[in-house]
Design a protein around this motif. Structure first.
Motif, PDB file in Angstrom:
ATOM      1  N   THR A  54     -12.706  -0.488   4.418  1.00  0.00           N
ATOM      2  CA  THR A  54     -14.055  -0.922   4.760  1.00  0.00           C
ATOM      3  C   THR A  54     -15.080  -0.150   3.935  1.00  0.00           C
ATOM      4  O   THR A  54     -16.219  -0.011   4.346  1.00  0.00           O
ATOM      5  CB  THR A  54     -14.327  -0.704   6.261  1.00  0.00           C
ATOM      6  OG1 THR A  54     -14.106   0.678   6.572  1.00  0.00           O
ATOM      7  CG2 THR A  54     -13.435  -1.563   7.126  1.00  0.00           C
ATOM      8  N   ASP A  55     -14.672   0.365   2.789  1.00  0.00           N
ATOM      9  CA  ASP A  55     -15.541   1.192   1.970  1.00  0.00           C
ATOM     10  C   ASP A  55     -16.882   0.527   1.682  1.00  0.00           C
ATOM     11  O   ASP A  55     -17.912   0.970   2.135  1.00  0.00           O
ATOM     12  CB  ASP A  55     -14.832   1.616   0.684  1.00  0.00           C
ATOM     13  CG  ASP A  55     -14.154   0.454  -0.035  1.00  0.00           C
ATOM     14  OD1 ASP A  55     -14.031  -0.635   0.554  1.00  0.00           O
ATOM     15  OD2 ASP A  55     -13.748   0.639  -1.189  1.00  0.00           O
ATOM     16  N   LYS A  56     -16.888  -0.543   0.926  1.00  0.00           N
ATOM     17  CA  LYS A  56     -18.126  -1.256   0.601  1.00  0.00           C
ATOM     18  C   LYS A  56     -18.093  -2.697   1.075  1.00  0.00           C
ATOM     19  O   LYS A  56     -19.052  -3.416   0.926  1.00  0.00           O
ATOM     20  CB  LYS A  56     -18.358  -1.226  -0.910  1.00  0.00           C
ATOM     21  CG  LYS A  56     -18.593   0.151  -1.455  1.00  0.00           C
ATOM     22  CD  LYS A  56     -18.804   0.102  -2.957  1.00  0.00           C
ATOM     23  CE  LYS A  56     -18.977   1.490  -3.520  1.00  0.00           C
ATOM     24  NZ  LYS A  56     -19.099   1.477  -4.975  1.00  0.00           N
ATOM     25  N   ARG A  57     -16.976  -3.097   1.624  1.00  0.00           N
ATOM     26  CA  ARG A  57     -16.821  -4.481   2.035  1.00  0.00           C
ATOM     27  C   ARG A  57     -17.601  -4.767   3.307  1.00  0.00           C
ATOM     28  O   ARG A  57     -17.699  -3.931   4.185  1.00  0.00           O
ATOM     29  CB  ARG A  57     -15.353  -4.798   2.251  1.00  0.00           C
ATOM     30  CG  ARG A  57     -14.582  -4.797   0.974  1.00  0.00           C
ATOM     31  CD  ARG A  57     -13.161  -5.244   1.226  1.00  0.00           C
ATOM     32  NE  ARG A  57     -12.473  -5.353  -0.019  1.00  0.00           N
ATOM     33  CZ  ARG A  57     -11.757  -4.376  -0.557  1.00  0.00           C
ATOM     34  NH1 ARG A  57     -11.627  -3.236   0.059  1.00  0.00           N
ATOM     35  NH2 ARG A  57     -11.164  -4.546  -1.710  1.00  0.00           N
ATOM     36  N   LYS A  58     -18.111  -5.976   3.370  1.00  0.00           N
ATOM     37  CA  LYS A  58     -18.747  -6.454   4.595  1.00  0.00           C
ATOM     38  C   LYS A  58     -17.789  -7.451   5.235  1.00  0.00           C
ATOM     39  O   LYS A  58     -17.428  -8.445   4.619  1.00  0.00           O
ATOM     40  CB  LYS A  58     -20.065  -7.158   4.270  1.00  0.00           C
ATOM     41  CG  LYS A  58     -21.124  -6.291   3.698  1.00  0.00           C
ATOM     42  CD  LYS A  58     -22.371  -7.114   3.489  1.00  0.00           C
ATOM     43  CE  LYS A  58     -23.026  -6.762   2.180  1.00  0.00           C
ATOM     44  NZ  LYS A  58     -24.099  -7.651   1.825  1.00  0.00           N
ATOM     45  N   PHE A  59     -17.372  -7.175   6.454  1.00  0.00           N
ATOM     46  CA  PHE A  59     -16.492  -8.083   7.176  1.00  0.00           C
ATOM     47  C   PHE A  59     -17.283  -8.756   8.271  1.00  0.00           C
ATOM     48  O   PHE A  59     -17.730  -8.109   9.219  1.00  0.00           O
ATOM     49  CB  PHE A  59     -15.290  -7.336   7.791  1.00  0.00           C
ATOM     50  CG  PHE A  59     -14.255  -6.948   6.786  1.00  0.00           C
ATOM     51  CD1 PHE A  59     -13.326  -7.859   6.341  1.00  0.00           C
ATOM     52  CD2 PHE A  59     -14.223  -5.663   6.285  1.00  0.00           C
ATOM     53  CE1 PHE A  59     -12.366  -7.498   5.410  1.00  0.00           C
ATOM     54  CE2 PHE A  59     -13.278  -5.281   5.359  1.00  0.00           C
ATOM     55  CZ  PHE A  59     -12.337  -6.200   4.918  1.00  0.00           C
ATOM     56  N   SER A  60     -17.492 -10.044   8.139  1.00  0.00           N
ATOM     57  CA  SER A  60     -18.156 -10.786   9.202  1.00  0.00           C
ATOM     58  C   SER A  60     -17.079 -11.484  10.024  1.00  0.00           C
ATOM     59  O   SER A  60     -15.994 -11.779   9.537  1.00  0.00           O
ATOM     60  CB  SER A  60     -19.136 -11.807   8.615  1.00  0.00           C
ATOM     61  OG  SER A  60     -18.483 -12.645   7.692  1.00  0.00           O
ATOM     62  N   ALA A  61     -17.368 -11.709  11.290  1.00  0.00           N
ATOM     63  CA  ALA A  61     -16.412 -12.391  12.169  1.00  0.00           C
ATOM     64  C   ALA A  61     -16.435 -13.881  11.873  1.00  0.00           C
ATOM     65  O   ALA A  61     -17.470 -14.457  11.563  1.00  0.00           O
ATOM     66  CB  ALA A  61     -16.765 -12.136  13.623  1.00  0.00           C
ATOM     67  N   ILE A  62     -15.261 -14.489  11.946  1.00  0.00           N
ATOM     68  CA  ILE A  62     -15.143 -15.913  11.678  1.00  0.00           C
ATOM     69  C   ILE A  62     -14.053 -16.475  12.602  1.00  0.00           C
ATOM     70  O   ILE A  62     -13.127 -15.752  12.966  1.00  0.00           O
ATOM     71  CB  ILE A  62     -14.808 -16.169  10.178  1.00  0.00           C
ATOM     72  CG1 ILE A  62     -14.976 -17.625   9.791  1.00  0.00           C
ATOM     73  CG2 ILE A  62     -13.424 -15.675   9.838  1.00  0.00           C
ATOM     74  CD1 ILE A  62     -14.881 -17.878   8.311  1.00  0.00           C
ATOM     75  N   SER A  63     -14.172 -17.717  12.965  1.00  0.00           N
ATOM     76  CA  SER A  63     -13.142 -18.332  13.805  1.00  0.00           C
ATOM     77  C   SER A  63     -12.020 -18.876  12.917  1.00  0.00           C
ATOM     78  O   SER A  63     -12.202 -19.122  11.730  1.00  0.00           O
ATOM     79  CB  SER A  63     -13.740 -19.470  14.630  1.00  0.00           C
ATOM     80  OG  SER A  63     -14.066 -20.558  13.802  1.00  0.00           O
ATOM     81  N   ARG A  64     -10.861 -19.070  13.488  1.00  0.00           N
ATOM     82  CA  ARG A  64      -9.742 -19.627  12.714  1.00  0.00           C
ATOM     83  C   ARG A  64     -10.036 -21.048  12.257  1.00  0.00           C
ATOM     84  O   ARG A  64      -9.585 -21.470  11.216  1.00  0.00           O
ATOM     85  CB  ARG A  64      -8.460 -19.588  13.531  1.00  0.00           C
ATOM     86  CG  ARG A  64      -7.933 -18.184  13.668  1.00  0.00           C
ATOM     87  CD  ARG A  64      -6.531 -18.180  14.224  1.00  0.00           C
ATOM     88  NE  ARG A  64      -6.036 -16.818  14.274  1.00  0.00           N
ATOM     89  CZ  ARG A  64      -5.333 -16.257  13.288  1.00  0.00           C
ATOM     90  NH1 ARG A  64      -5.022 -16.931  12.223  1.00  0.00           N
ATOM     91  NH2 ARG A  64      -4.943 -15.010  13.408  1.00  0.00           N
ATOM     92  N   ASP A  65     -10.813 -21.784  13.020  1.00  0.00           N
ATOM     93  CA  ASP A  65     -11.165 -23.148  12.631  1.00  0.00           C
ATOM     94  C   ASP A  65     -12.071 -23.163  11.403  1.00  0.00           C
ATOM     95  O   ASP A  65     -11.969 -24.061  10.564  1.00  0.00           O
ATOM     96  CB  ASP A  65     -11.843 -23.868  13.776  1.00  0.00           C
ATOM     97  CG  ASP A  65     -10.904 -24.143  14.928  1.00  0.00           C
ATOM     98  OD1 ASP A  65      -9.674 -24.214  14.704  1.00  0.00           O
ATOM     99  OD2 ASP A  65     -11.385 -24.275  16.059  1.00  0.00           O
ATOM    100  N   ALA A  66     -12.959 -22.185  11.305  1.00  0.00           N
ATOM    101  CA  ALA A  66     -13.880 -22.139  10.159  1.00  0.00           C
ATOM    102  C   ALA A  66     -13.119 -21.788   8.910  1.00  0.00           C
ATOM    103  O   ALA A  66     -13.406 -22.235   7.839  1.00  0.00           O
ATOM    104  CB  ALA A  66     -14.971 -21.113  10.403  1.00  0.00           C
TER     105      ALA A  66
END
Length: 66
Positions: A54-66
């Motif tokens: 998670t150094d510089k990455r942005k992790f946004s939440a997403i659904s499996r359908d998306a």
């Protein structure tokens, strides 16, 4: 051509969906995808080889359908 683009991508704009629990024992691992190049991985923590950390990455939440 797509693979070459994915190899040069920095994978900084990522999304992650949580694991999918199943009553029948067929749980599905969490899934990560780079929203810029489309490369994706499923894994349990150390199972990720490319979209790790998670150094510089942005992790946004997403659904499996998306």
């Amino acid at each position: 051509m797509i693979t070459a683009f994915q190899n040069t991508c920095s994978h900084l704009n990522c999304a992650e969906c949580e694991y999918l629990s199943s009553f029948y024992g067929n749980d599905r691992a969490p899934h990560r995808i780079c929203l810029d190049c489309g490369i994706s991985e499923e894994g349990w923590g150390c199972g990720y080889e490319i979209l790790t950390g998670t150094d510089k990455r942005k992790f946004s939440a997403i659904s499996r359908d998306a």
